[in-house]
Write an enzyme that holds these catalytic residues in place. Structure first.
Site, PDB file in Angstrom:
ATOM      1  N   ASP A  50      -6.690  -6.255   4.851  1.00  0.00           N
ATOM      2  CA  ASP A  50      -6.064  -4.933   4.788  1.00  0.00           C
ATOM      3  C   ASP A  50      -5.938  -4.315   6.178  1.00  0.00           C
ATOM      4  OD1 ASP A  50      -5.207  -2.429   4.005  1.00  0.00           O
ATOM      5  OD2 ASP A  50      -7.025  -1.904   2.905  1.00  0.00           O
ATOM      6  N   MET A  83      -9.101   8.200   0.247  1.00  0.00           N
ATOM      7  CA  MET A  83      -9.896   8.607   1.424  1.00  0.00           C
ATOM      8  C   MET A  83     -10.415  10.022   1.219  1.00  0.00           C
ATOM      9  SD  MET A  83      -7.536   7.213   4.537  1.00  0.00           S
ATOM     10  CE  MET A  83      -6.640   5.665   4.416  1.00  0.00           C
ATOM     11  N   SER A 137       0.846  -1.194   0.000  1.00  0.00           N
ATOM     12  CA  SER A 137       0.000   0.000   0.000  1.00  0.00           C
ATOM     13  C   SER A 137       0.880   1.241   0.000  1.00  0.00           C
ATOM     14  CB  SER A 137      -0.899   0.007   1.238  1.00  0.00           C
ATOM     15  OG  SER A 137      -1.439   1.300   1.403  1.00  0.00           O
ATOM     16  N   MET A 173     -12.323   4.513   0.003  1.00  0.00           N
ATOM     17  CA  MET A 173     -12.877   4.791   1.341  1.00  0.00           C
ATOM     18  C   MET A 173     -13.547   6.151   1.260  1.00  0.00           C
ATOM     19  SD  MET A 173      -9.685   3.299   3.507  1.00  0.00           S
ATOM     20  CE  MET A 173      -8.619   3.426   2.078  1.00  0.00           C
ATOM     21  N   HIS A 200      -1.460  -1.383  -3.952  1.00  0.00           N
ATOM     22  CA  HIS A 200      -2.716  -0.992  -3.293  1.00  0.00           C
ATOM     23  C   HIS A 200      -2.760   0.530  -3.170  1.00  0.00           C
ATOM     24  CE1 HIS A 200      -6.179  -1.916  -0.708  1.00  0.00           C
ATOM     25  NE2 HIS A 200      -5.752  -0.971   0.124  1.00  0.00           N
ATOM     26  N   HIS A 242      -8.713   1.124  -3.486  1.00  0.00           N
ATOM     27  CA  HIS A 242      -9.590   0.917  -2.326  1.00  0.00           C
ATOM     28  C   HIS A 242     -10.283   2.242  -2.035  1.00  0.00           C
ATOM     29  CE1 HIS A 242      -9.657  -0.048   2.316  1.00  0.00           C
ATOM     30  NE2 HIS A 242     -10.861   0.046   1.799  1.00  0.00           N
ATOM     31  N   MET A 253     -11.396  -5.730   6.173  1.00  0.00           N
ATOM     32  CA  MET A 253     -10.528  -4.768   6.871  1.00  0.00           C
ATOM     33  C   MET A 253     -10.145  -5.337   8.234  1.00  0.00           C
ATOM     34  SD  MET A 253     -10.046  -2.228   4.856  1.00  0.00           S
ATOM     35  CE  MET A 253      -9.070  -1.312   6.041  1.00  0.00           C
ATOM     36  N   ASP A 282      -4.929   3.679  -1.750  1.00  0.00           N
ATOM     37  CA  ASP A 282      -5.974   4.030  -0.782  1.00  0.00           C
ATOM     38  C   ASP A 282      -6.528   5.426  -1.030  1.00  0.00           C
ATOM     39  OD1 ASP A 282      -6.134   1.760   1.068  1.00  0.00           O
ATOM     40  OD2 ASP A 282      -4.036   2.228   1.509  1.00  0.00           O
TER      41      ASP A 282
HETATM   42  C1  DX5 Z   1      -6.118   1.725   5.973  1.00  0.00           C
HETATM   43  C2  DX5 Z   1      -5.806   1.417   4.544  1.00  0.00           C
HETATM   44  C3  DX5 Z   1      -4.706   0.440   4.392  1.00  0.00           C
HETATM   45  C4  DX5 Z   1      -3.369   0.897   4.925  1.00  0.00           C
HETATM   46  C5  DX5 Z   1      -2.693  -0.307   5.492  1.00  0.00           C
HETATM   47  O1  DX5 Z   1      -7.297   2.399   6.092  1.00  0.00           O
HETATM   48  O2  DX5 Z   1      -6.923   0.912   3.875  1.00  0.00           O
HETATM   49  O3  DX5 Z   1      -4.574  -0.019   3.061  1.00  0.00           O
HETATM   50  O4  DX5 Z   1      -2.542   1.482   3.957  1.00  0.00           O
HETATM   51  O5  DX5 Z   1      -1.555   0.100   6.149  1.00  0.00           O
HETATM   52  P1  DX5 Z   1      -0.817  -0.813   7.226  1.00  0.00           P
HETATM   53  O6  DX5 Z   1      -0.351  -2.026   6.505  1.00  0.00           O
HETATM   54  O7  DX5 Z   1       0.292   0.065   7.709  1.00  0.00           O
HETATM   55  O8  DX5 Z   1      -1.827  -1.121   8.304  1.00  0.00           O
HETATM   56 ZN    ZN Z   2      -6.573  -0.093   1.883  1.00  0.00          ZN
END
Ligand code: DX5
Ligand code: ZN
Length: 220
Positions: A174, A36, A7, A67, A32, A65, A136, A34
């Protein structure tokens, strides 16, 4: 068999290109990504322009992903920007089957994400429309959080659900993965394992990925 999906949330954004090239050398198949929005989760990260420039520079499968609230409004734009996989949260979308179908029709793999507090029952009807489910293992919003151990049982139960229905649905997990717990998530049934801080927080990301693969392979 399992695969690591590093990620980039934990990467150094001032040298993102270098970080991604390192991951490519490690043999990882996925990246990956992310997204947000500061509404679905209490944090804001990266979006379409960053995805478009990464797409031009890597052959890795990009796993987006989302969010964000109302993910259906943006999912297809992420496919057009180069996502190979797009996942949306069941908690954010009242028309999950429609969104998943649209993602597939646009040419990407469609995934359902579940917050730790969300029951597996909430995805039962949508499962045939999905290519993968992201369980998650932390509350989404930040990298570097602690793995929630009770999610191991949820992964096992999801694995059974998928097998009972004989569906070609992969299980992704994740959050909070590290050397000390990867063997457990693999044994529970995880096939795509997201790792952010365990990879990009390490001094040598290539070595960190190799060590994660080693530690997880004990159980396969
Ligand atoms: C968290 C994200 C993850 C995050 C994971 O909300 O969706 O993908 O990057 O990071 P680690 O592996 O550090 O928990
Ligand atoms: Zn993620």
């Amino acid at each position: 068999m399992f695969e690591i999906a590093p990620s980039i949330l934990s990467a150094d954004f001032t040298k993102l290109g270098e970080e991604i090239r390192a991951v490519e050398k490690s043999g990882a198949h996925f990246l990956h990504f992310d997204v947000m929005d500061g509404r679905f989760v209490p944090n804001i990260t990266i979006g379409l322009p960053v995805l478009k420039s990464i797409r031009r520079h890597t052959g890795l499968s990009i796993d987006v992903h989302l969010m964000i609230v109302e993910p259906a409004n943006y999912a297809l734009e992420f496919v057009a920007a180069g996502a190979d996989l797009v996942s949306v949260h069941v908690e954010a979308d009242p028309h999950l089957n429609r969104t998943l179908t649209a993602i597939r029709a646009a040419g990407a793999q469609a995934g359902i994400c579940l917050n730790p507090a969300t029951s597996l029952a909430s995805l039962e009807e949508a499962l045939p429309f999905a290519d993968f489910v992201n369980v998650m293992t932390v509350n989404p919003g930040f990298g570097g959080q602690k793995f929630i151990t009770s999610m191991l049982d949820k992964i096992r139960r999801l694995k059974m659900m998928v097998q009972e229905r004989d569906l070609p649905v992969k299980i992704e997990i994740d959050g909070g993965v590290e050397i000390n717990n990867i063997a457990q998530v693999v044994a529970a049934g995880a096939e795509i394992i997201v790792a952010g801080s365990a990879v990009f927080g390490a001094e040598n990301p290539v070595k960190a990925i190799a060590q994660l693969i080693d530690a997880g392979t004990v159980w396969t």
